[in-house]
Scaffold this motif. Structure first.
Motif, PDB file in Angstrom:
ATOM      1  N   ARG A 119       2.338   8.272   0.864  1.00 53.25           N
ATOM      2  CA  ARG A 119       1.425   7.192   0.512  1.00 53.25           C
ATOM      3  C   ARG A 119       1.085   6.440   1.788  1.00 53.25           C
ATOM      4  O   ARG A 119       1.926   6.290   2.674  1.00 53.25           O
ATOM      5  CB  ARG A 119       2.062   6.239  -0.497  1.00 53.25           C
ATOM      6  CG  ARG A 119       2.344   6.891  -1.833  1.00 53.25           C
ATOM      7  CD  ARG A 119       2.724   5.860  -2.859  1.00 53.25           C
ATOM      8  NE  ARG A 119       1.598   4.960  -3.146  1.00 53.25           N
ATOM      9  CZ  ARG A 119       1.622   4.037  -4.085  1.00 53.25           C
ATOM     10  NH1 ARG A 119       2.709   3.858  -4.798  1.00 53.25           N
ATOM     11  NH2 ARG A 119       0.593   3.277  -4.300  1.00 53.25           N
ATOM     12  N   TYR A 120      -0.157   5.935   1.860  1.00 50.87           N
ATOM     13  CA  TYR A 120      -0.623   5.214   3.035  1.00 50.87           C
ATOM     14  C   TYR A 120      -1.359   3.953   2.625  1.00 50.87           C
ATOM     15  O   TYR A 120      -2.032   3.911   1.591  1.00 50.87           O
ATOM     16  CB  TYR A 120      -1.581   6.079   3.867  1.00 50.87           C
ATOM     17  CG  TYR A 120      -0.980   7.349   4.390  1.00 50.87           C
ATOM     18  CD1 TYR A 120      -1.134   8.550   3.700  1.00 50.87           C
ATOM     19  CD2 TYR A 120      -0.267   7.355   5.585  1.00 50.87           C
ATOM     20  CE1 TYR A 120      -0.586   9.723   4.183  1.00 50.87           C
ATOM     21  CE2 TYR A 120       0.297   8.528   6.075  1.00 50.87           C
ATOM     22  CZ  TYR A 120       0.129   9.704   5.368  1.00 50.87           C
ATOM     23  OH  TYR A 120       0.679  10.862   5.846  1.00 50.87           O
ATOM     24  N   THR A 121      -1.262   2.948   3.466  1.00 54.51           N
ATOM     25  CA  THR A 121      -2.133   1.812   3.264  1.00 54.51           C
ATOM     26  C   THR A 121      -3.542   2.212   3.701  1.00 54.51           C
ATOM     27  O   THR A 121      -3.728   3.096   4.557  1.00 54.51           O
ATOM     28  CB  THR A 121      -1.624   0.595   4.057  1.00 54.51           C
ATOM     29  OG1 THR A 121      -2.323  -0.572   3.647  1.00 54.51           O
ATOM     30  CG2 THR A 121      -1.786   0.786   5.560  1.00 54.51           C
ATOM     31  N   ASP A 122      -4.539   1.584   3.090  1.00 55.77           N
ATOM     32  CA  ASP A 122      -5.921   2.026   3.308  1.00 55.77           C
ATOM     33  C   ASP A 122      -6.337   2.007   4.771  1.00 55.77           C
ATOM     34  O   ASP A 122      -7.095   2.868   5.225  1.00 55.77           O
ATOM     35  CB  ASP A 122      -6.873   1.144   2.493  1.00 55.77           C
ATOM     36  CG  ASP A 122      -6.820   1.443   1.007  1.00 55.77           C
ATOM     37  OD1 ASP A 122      -7.323   0.620   0.229  1.00 55.77           O
ATOM     38  OD2 ASP A 122      -6.252   2.489   0.623  1.00 55.77           O
ATOM     39  N   SER A 123      -5.842   1.047   5.526  1.00 61.86           N
ATOM     40  CA  SER A 123      -6.316   0.887   6.899  1.00 61.86           C
ATOM     41  C   SER A 123      -5.872   2.006   7.838  1.00 61.86           C
ATOM     42  O   SER A 123      -6.416   2.139   8.936  1.00 61.86           O
ATOM     43  CB  SER A 123      -5.855  -0.461   7.459  1.00 61.86           C
ATOM     44  OG  SER A 123      -4.446  -0.519   7.516  1.00 61.86           O
TER      45      SER A 123
ATOM     46  N   THR B 214      -0.086   9.883  10.019  1.00 58.96           N
ATOM     47  CA  THR B 214       0.565  10.887   9.191  1.00 58.96           C
ATOM     48  C   THR B 214       2.065  10.660   9.209  1.00 58.96           C
ATOM     49  O   THR B 214       2.678  10.634  10.283  1.00 58.96           O
ATOM     50  CB  THR B 214       0.265  12.308   9.690  1.00 58.96           C
ATOM     51  OG1 THR B 214      -1.156  12.518   9.716  1.00 58.96           O
ATOM     52  CG2 THR B 214       0.911  13.338   8.769  1.00 58.96           C
TER      53      THR B 214
ATOM     54  N   LYS C 151      -5.299   5.368   6.540  1.00 61.21           N
ATOM     55  CA  LYS C 151      -5.592   6.666   5.948  1.00 61.21           C
ATOM     56  C   LYS C 151      -6.529   7.464   6.850  1.00 61.21           C
ATOM     57  O   LYS C 151      -7.536   6.946   7.346  1.00 61.21           O
ATOM     58  CB  LYS C 151      -6.218   6.498   4.571  1.00 61.21           C
ATOM     59  CG  LYS C 151      -5.229   6.097   3.497  1.00 61.21           C
ATOM     60  CD  LYS C 151      -5.913   5.935   2.145  1.00 61.21           C
ATOM     61  CE  LYS C 151      -4.916   5.520   1.082  1.00 61.21           C
ATOM     62  NZ  LYS C 151      -5.570   5.277  -0.231  1.00 61.21           N
ATOM     63  N   GLY C 152      -6.188   8.726   7.048  1.00 58.39           N
ATOM     64  CA  GLY C 152      -6.984   9.585   7.909  1.00 58.39           C
ATOM     65  C   GLY C 152      -6.640   9.467   9.379  1.00 58.39           C
ATOM     66  O   GLY C 152      -7.113  10.267  10.192  1.00 58.39           O
ATOM     67  N   ARG C 153      -5.825   8.481   9.743  1.00 56.76           N
ATOM     68  CA  ARG C 153      -5.449   8.294  11.140  1.00 56.76           C
ATOM     69  C   ARG C 153      -3.948   8.491  11.364  1.00 56.76           C
ATOM     70  O   ARG C 153      -3.545   9.025  12.396  1.00 56.76           O
ATOM     71  CB  ARG C 153      -5.835   6.893  11.618  1.00 56.76           C
ATOM     72  CG  ARG C 153      -7.312   6.579  11.515  1.00 56.76           C
ATOM     73  CD  ARG C 153      -7.658   5.277  12.215  1.00 56.76           C
ATOM     74  NE  ARG C 153      -6.981   4.113  11.623  1.00 56.76           N
ATOM     75  CZ  ARG C 153      -6.158   3.303  12.303  1.00 56.76           C
ATOM     76  NH1 ARG C 153      -5.907   3.523  13.578  1.00 56.76           N
ATOM     77  NH2 ARG C 153      -5.601   2.261  11.701  1.00 56.76           N
TER      78      ARG C 153
ATOM     79  N   ALA D 171       3.134   3.389   5.580  1.00 51.37           N
ATOM     80  CA  ALA D 171       3.219   4.722   4.984  1.00 51.37           C
ATOM     81  C   ALA D 171       4.602   4.895   4.384  1.00 51.37           C
ATOM     82  O   ALA D 171       5.582   4.306   4.847  1.00 51.37           O
ATOM     83  CB  ALA D 171       2.972   5.807   6.029  1.00 51.37           C
TER      84      ALA D 171
END
Length: 124
Positions: free
Chosen positions: A59-63, A69, A65-67, A49
């Motif tokens: 920005r976050y790496t896909d793995s 912050t 995202k949503g978990r 991130a």
């Protein structure tokens, strides 16, 4: 002299949460790009991130995202990473870093300064 000191790593079970902190000094914290990276044994360092502390756009790496912050406390010169719904594959040494640029990316060679790292271990 730029210094970054991480804290807050530890062990958790899958589905649990951990929070990491990174205290920064020696630079203007409110207008810089900061990132969290991780490296598992035998694997390359991975950007997790990143955030520009001036406007807080993350920005976050896909793995993650949503978990996960990423956030910052500019007044306290501190970067955070809240990690929820942890998975065993999140197990790694986690590092915070300060970028040489003003656009947040997950590219490690754009980051000039690094903390010493904090271990995160997630068991199944």
């Amino acid at each position: 002299q730029v210094q970054l000191v991480e804290s807050g790593g530890g062990s958790a079970q899958a589905g649990g949460s951990l929070s990491l902190s990174c205290a920064g000094s020696g630079f203007t914290y409110s207008t810089t790009c900061m990132g969290w990276f991780r490296q598992a044994p035998g694997k390359e360092r991975e950007g997790v991130a990143a955030i520009y502390t001036g406007d807080g756009e993350p920005r976050y790496t896909d793995s993650v995202k949503g978990r996960f912050t990423i956030s910052q406390d500019n007044g306290g010169n501190t970067l955070y990473l809240q990690m929820n719904s942890l998975k065993p594959e999140d197990t790694a040494m986690y590092y915070c870093a300060k970028s040489a640029f003003f656009i947040p990316t997950l590219v490690s060679n754009e980051y000039l300064y690094w903390g010493q790292g904090t271990q995160v271990t997630v068991s199944s």
